[in-house]
Design a protein around this motif. Structure first.
Motif, PDB file in Angstrom:
ATOM      1  N   PRO A   1       8.052   4.531  -2.014  1.00  0.00           N
ATOM      2  CA  PRO A   1       7.509   3.750  -3.126  1.00  0.00           C
ATOM      3  C   PRO A   1       8.501   2.791  -3.789  1.00  0.00           C
ATOM      4  N   GLY A   2       9.780   3.107  -3.799  1.00  0.00           N
ATOM      5  CA  GLY A   2      10.761   2.227  -4.450  1.00  0.00           C
ATOM      6  C   GLY A   2      11.287   1.120  -3.555  1.00  0.00           C
ATOM      7  N   ALA A   3      10.874   1.111  -2.309  1.00  0.00           N
ATOM      8  CA  ALA A   3      11.385   0.139  -1.342  1.00  0.00           C
ATOM      9  C   ALA A   3      10.526  -1.117  -1.320  1.00  0.00           C
ATOM     10  N   ASP A   4      11.147  -2.209  -0.916  1.00  0.00           N
ATOM     11  CA  ASP A   4      10.432  -3.460  -0.690  1.00  0.00           C
ATOM     12  C   ASP A   4      10.131  -3.534   0.804  1.00  0.00           C
ATOM     13  N   VAL A   5       8.871  -3.326   1.181  1.00  0.00           N
ATOM     14  CA  VAL A   5       8.465  -3.312   2.590  1.00  0.00           C
ATOM     15  C   VAL A   5       7.710  -4.596   2.872  1.00  0.00           C
ATOM     16  N   GLN A   6       8.211  -5.365   3.830  1.00  0.00           N
ATOM     17  CA  GLN A   6       7.586  -6.636   4.184  1.00  0.00           C
ATOM     18  C   GLN A   6       7.210  -6.638   5.661  1.00  0.00           C
ATOM     19  N   TRP A   7       6.136  -7.358   5.963  1.00  0.00           N
ATOM     20  CA  TRP A   7       5.641  -7.465   7.333  1.00  0.00           C
ATOM     21  C   TRP A   7       5.851  -8.888   7.838  1.00  0.00           C
ATOM     22  N   ASN A   8       6.258  -9.016   9.114  1.00  0.00           N
ATOM     23  CA  ASN A   8       6.401 -10.303   9.793  1.00  0.00           C
ATOM     24  C   ASN A   8       7.395 -11.215   9.067  1.00  0.00           C
ATOM     25  N   VAL A   9       8.648 -10.837   9.100  1.00  0.00           N
ATOM     26  CA  VAL A   9       9.709 -11.510   8.358  1.00  0.00           C
ATOM     27  C   VAL A   9      10.683 -12.184   9.319  1.00  0.00           C
TER      28      VAL A   9
ATOM     29  N   ILE B   1      12.474  -3.443   5.652  1.00  0.00           N
ATOM     30  CA  ILE B   1      12.440  -2.561   4.481  1.00  0.00           C
ATOM     31  C   ILE B   1      13.779  -2.666   3.756  1.00  0.00           C
ATOM     32  N   SER B   2      13.728  -3.051   2.485  1.00  0.00           N
ATOM     33  CA  SER B   2      14.930  -3.096   1.645  1.00  0.00           C
ATOM     34  C   SER B   2      14.834  -1.957   0.640  1.00  0.00           C
ATOM     35  N   ILE B   3      15.862  -1.119   0.626  1.00  0.00           N
ATOM     36  CA  ILE B   3      15.875   0.054  -0.248  1.00  0.00           C
ATOM     37  C   ILE B   3      17.012  -0.099  -1.249  1.00  0.00           C
ATOM     38  N   PRO B   4      16.680  -0.226  -2.538  1.00  0.00           N
ATOM     39  CA  PRO B   4      17.744  -0.314  -3.536  1.00  0.00           C
ATOM     40  C   PRO B   4      18.469   1.020  -3.659  1.00  0.00           C
TER      41      PRO B   4
ATOM     42  N   GLY C   1      21.582   2.027  -6.048  1.00  0.00           N
ATOM     43  CA  GLY C   1      22.615   1.670  -7.016  1.00  0.00           C
ATOM     44  C   GLY C   1      22.841   0.169  -6.981  1.00  0.00           C
ATOM     45  N   PRO C   2      24.100  -0.255  -6.910  1.00  0.00           N
ATOM     46  CA  PRO C   2      24.367  -1.698  -6.874  1.00  0.00           C
ATOM     47  C   PRO C   2      24.144  -2.314  -5.486  1.00  0.00           C
ATOM     48  N   TYR C   3      23.753  -1.509  -4.529  1.00  0.00           N
ATOM     49  CA  TYR C   3      23.588  -1.972  -3.150  1.00  0.00           C
ATOM     50  C   TYR C   3      22.123  -1.953  -2.733  1.00  0.00           C
ATOM     51  N   SER C   4      21.861  -2.572  -1.615  1.00  0.00           N
ATOM     52  CA  SER C   4      20.536  -2.525  -1.016  1.00  0.00           C
ATOM     53  C   SER C   4      20.712  -2.267   0.474  1.00  0.00           C
ATOM     54  N   LEU C   5      20.004  -1.277   0.981  1.00  0.00           N
ATOM     55  CA  LEU C   5      20.053  -0.969   2.405  1.00  0.00           C
ATOM     56  C   LEU C   5      18.874  -1.633   3.094  1.00  0.00           C
ATOM     57  N   MET C   6      19.105  -2.192   4.288  1.00  0.00           N
ATOM     58  CA  MET C   6      18.039  -2.873   5.003  1.00  0.00           C
ATOM     59  C   MET C   6      17.753  -2.186   6.329  1.00  0.00           C
ATOM     60  N   LEU C   7      16.481  -1.845   6.520  1.00  0.00           N
ATOM     61  CA  LEU C   7      16.000  -1.294   7.782  1.00  0.00           C
ATOM     62  C   LEU C   7      15.122  -2.352   8.438  1.00  0.00           C
ATOM     63  N   VAL C   8      15.259  -2.507   9.741  1.00  0.00           N
ATOM     64  CA  VAL C   8      14.362  -3.397  10.479  1.00  0.00           C
ATOM     65  C   VAL C   8      13.608  -2.559  11.502  1.00  0.00           C
ATOM     66  N   VAL C   9      12.319  -2.875  11.662  1.00  0.00           N
ATOM     67  CA  VAL C   9      11.448  -2.092  12.523  1.00  0.00           C
ATOM     68  C   VAL C   9      10.816  -3.003  13.563  1.00  0.00           C
ATOM     69  N   GLU C  10      10.930  -2.630  14.813  1.00  0.00           N
ATOM     70  CA  GLU C  10      10.254  -3.308  15.916  1.00  0.00           C
ATOM     71  C   GLU C  10       9.049  -2.467  16.284  1.00  0.00           C
ATOM     72  N   VAL C  11       7.890  -3.092  16.396  1.00  0.00           N
ATOM     73  CA  VAL C  11       6.646  -2.385  16.679  1.00  0.00           C
ATOM     74  C   VAL C  11       6.043  -2.937  17.970  1.00  0.00           C
TER      75      VAL C  11
END
Length: 127
Positions: A30-38, A49-52, A54-64
């Motif tokens: 729920p706290g993540a920014d999930v975007q499609w077709n980026v 998917i960008s997950i805040p 603290g002062p950082y943001s972690l980025m996950l990329v998904v291939e479907v």
């Protein structure tokens, strides 16, 4: 290629599958920014998917992939290059019809999480 009715529009089954994966991740984080077709660094990603944190943001990329044939190890290796070029922190590969032998080893070697997602005929999602 089958077409799926979605909100008064007809969309490709592959697109629908990508949207399902994005929605599942949006619901699970729920706290993540999930975007499609980026597009990142000029390359297209099915789900980002960008997950805040603290002062950082972690980025996950998904291939479907929702193709009839199984994914080959070379597809995983190409995705590793694409994800690293985009400076992703985590790579995830979701497939409808399984992976060929060798994919698990390549995924493990490069830190790629591999998932098989099957949609039941009733559109019930199993993961």
């Amino acid at each position: 290629m089958q077409l799926v009715r979605y909100d008064e529009q007809t969309i490709k089954e592959d697109t629908y599958f990508e949207m399902i994966v994005a929605a599942m991740n949006r619901d699970a984080m729920p706290g993540a920014d999930v975007q499609w077709n980026v597009k990142l660094e000029g390359r297209q990603f099915d789900v980002v998917i960008s997950i805040p944190n603290g002062p950082y943001s972690l980025m996950l990329v998904v291939e479907v992939k929702n193709h009839a044939r199984r994914v080959e190890a070379a597809n995983i290796e190409a995705f590793v290059t694409k994800g690293r070029d985009a400076k992703a922190n985590k790579l995830v590969f979701v497939r409808a019809n399984g992976f060929q032998s060798g994919c698990v080893d390549v995924g493990a070697r490069h830190g790629v999480d591999l998932f098989e997602l099957k949609l039941a005929p009733s559109d019930e999602v199993t993961f």
